[in-house]
Design an enzyme around this catalytic site. Structure first.
Site, short mmCIF file in Angstrom:
data_model
loop_
_atom_site.label_atom_id
_atom_site.label_comp_id
_atom_site.label_asym_id
_atom_site.label_seq_id
_atom_site.Cartn_x
_atom_site.Cartn_y
_atom_site.Cartn_z
N ARG A 122 13.73 -9.66 -7.55
CA ARG A 122 12.85 -9.78 -6.73
C ARG A 122 14.41 -8.29 -5.47
NH1 ARG A 122 9.01 -9.35 -8.07
NH2 ARG A 122 7.65 -11.56 -7.89
N GLU A 135 10.90 -3.92 0.75
CA GLU A 135 10.10 -3.44 0.03
C GLU A 135 8.81 -3.16 1.35
OE1 GLU A 135 8.46 -4.22 -3.78
OE2 GLU A 135 10.11 -4.46 -4.36
N HIS A 147 7.93 -0.79 -8.04
CA HIS A 147 7.46 -1.95 -8.36
C HIS A 147 6.82 -2.22 -9.48
CE1 HIS A 147 7.44 -6.61 -7.28
NE2 HIS A 147 8.04 -6.54 -7.93
#
Ligand SMILES: NC(=O)C1=CN([C@@H]2O[C@H](COP(=O)(O)OP(=O)(O)OC[C@H]3O[C@@H](n4cnc5c(N)ncnc54)[C@H](O)[C@@H]3O)[C@@H](O)[C@H]2O)C=CC1
Ligand SMILES: O=C(O)C(=O)CO
Length: 386
Positions: free
Chosen positions: A273, A302, A320
């Protein structure tokens, strides 16, 4: 009043109302829900990330369960709305659930599902791809070719690092971290150093056995070490890949001070992450150390990148996509749907959420169980005996 959100409906007369906040790959997940008397509503809004208000509108006055996405903020407000609508089940279409306030869900009696196992190898393969791309400067070299700059072979052109015999460092040697380690060890004969809160016994046994096999074949054996601190990994490893969960113990695990402990020519990979890395400190480190390289699948804010990151030639950035193989994404959708369905039907939880193959076999009906419910214990849910 919340504005209406556009949807597509399957099996309009189904007894249970299940909402998916996004269209998901494959049709098996829809068929499984429809066969079990669910009316399935799929949000068809164009915007990528739904707001809390959008999701409240989707939940409406009566909703039995929701399949949601890792980009959504599943906290007190949404679990309260779902519970008010009679809902008892939510599943992220993801293994990571740092976007979910599990305590809030438990408070409202809502089960929280996730999708472990089905994305382990796919995610590890992307981490391995980024490791190779960074070590051999593939993205830079591709850009050079396309720009028409190649005018002949040169001894110094895009010289990178040989992985064989170097040390791979894994931080968070769980399902994905261990799968990645195996790929790098078996594929490139790297030595392993890892840091995790728990011992990765199976991984250690694998490296020992593989080392013995290499030795018996007259080759240099590979080795492993469980580091007593994360800093030891940072100091020793040539390639470091991050695979922990995101929680308060791993937020900014890689910061300015820790970056300075890594080798000047090290490679850092992040497929966990974004907030595990202090991205501003990383941009500064990349600027100061041109031979340091990074491969990033995830970002702190993000979908945005911190200023300067996109300009760094020593950074490879992808959006991602670590779990983005067809088999995995269809499997994630299936597991998420079965988590919600299982809770609605009152099924027990699966006894080993690391072993979910039985749910993914297209040729036989899935077990009558919820594949993975993270707050099963807190909710006192029974465990399947299957
Ligand atoms: N980029 C992507 O598309 C994907 C990202 N992920 C991320 O990867 C994470 C890991 O997934 P899995 O391997 O399936 O989970 P896992 O639970 O099997 O592994 C996580 C490991 O991290 C370790 N850990 C936890 N806190 C730590 C700490 N402070 N320091 C060191 N180690 C620590 C745990 O002990 C565990 O072994 C997910 O939570 C998710 O956030 C997962 C799939 C795809
Ligand atoms: O499953 C997860 O946690 C993801 O990040 C999806 O790729």
């Amino acid at each position: 009043m919340a504005r209406p959100v556009s949807i597509e409906v399957w099996n309009p007369n189904g007894k249970y109302r299940v909402v998916s906040t996004k269209s998901m790959p494959g049709t098996r997940w829809i068929n499984l829900l429809v066969q079990q008397d669910c009316r399935v509503e799929i949000c068809t809004e164009k915007k990528t990330i739904l707001s809390v208000e959008d999701i409240i509108a989707l939940i409406g006055n009566r909703c039995d369960g929701v399949i949601g996405q890792l980009t959504e903020d599943w906290g007190e407000t949404l679990f309260s709305a779902l519970s008010k609508a009679g809902g008892k089940a939510f599943s992220n279409m993801a293994v990571g659930y740092n976007n979910v306030d599990v305590n809030a869900a438990t408070k409202y009696g809502v089960a929280v599902g996730n999708t472990p196992g089905v994305l382990t190898e796919t995610t590890a393969e992307l981490a391995a791809s980024l490791s190779l791309a960074a070590s051999r400067r593939i993205v830079e070299a591709d850009g050079f070719m396309r720009a028409g700059l190649y005018d002949g072979w040169l001894p110094h052109l895009f010289v990178g690092n040989l992985l064989k015999g170097q040390t791979v460092g894994v931080i968070g040697a769980g399902r994905i971290g261990s799968a990645y380690a195996r790929m790098m060890i078996e594929g490139f004969k790297m030595n392993l150093i890892y840091y995790d809160l728990y011992q990765a016994t199976r991984l250690e046994k694998f490296v020992t056995a593989y080392g013995q096999f290499l030795k018996a074949s007259g080759e240099e054996p590979v080795t492993w070490k469980r580091a007593s601190s994360m800093d030891e990994v940072l100091q020793v490893a040539d390639v470091i890949s991050l695979h922990p969960i995101l929680d308060k113990t791993t937020y900014h695990l890689i910061n300015k001070e820790r970056l300075s402990k890594m080798k000047k020519e090290a490679i850092l990979i992040n497929c966990s992450r974004g907030p595990v890395v202090d991205e501003e400190a990383l941009v500064e480190h990349l600027k100061q150390n041109p031979m340091f390289r990074v491969g990033l699948d995830v970002f702190e804010d993000e979908p945005y990148m911190k200023p300067g990151l996109a300009d760094m030639k020593n950074a490879i950035v992808v959006p991602h996509i670590a779990s983005a193989s067809k088999w995995t994404r269809e499997g994630m959708a299936t597991l998420a749907a079965l988590n919600v369905l299982g809770k609605i039907k009152g099924y027990p939880t699966w006894s080993n959420p690391n072993q979910v193959d039985a749910f993914l076999d297209e040729n036989s009906p899935p077990p009558s169980a919820c594949p993975s419910i993270v707050n099963a214990k807190q909710l006192g849910l029974p465990v399947s005996k299957l």
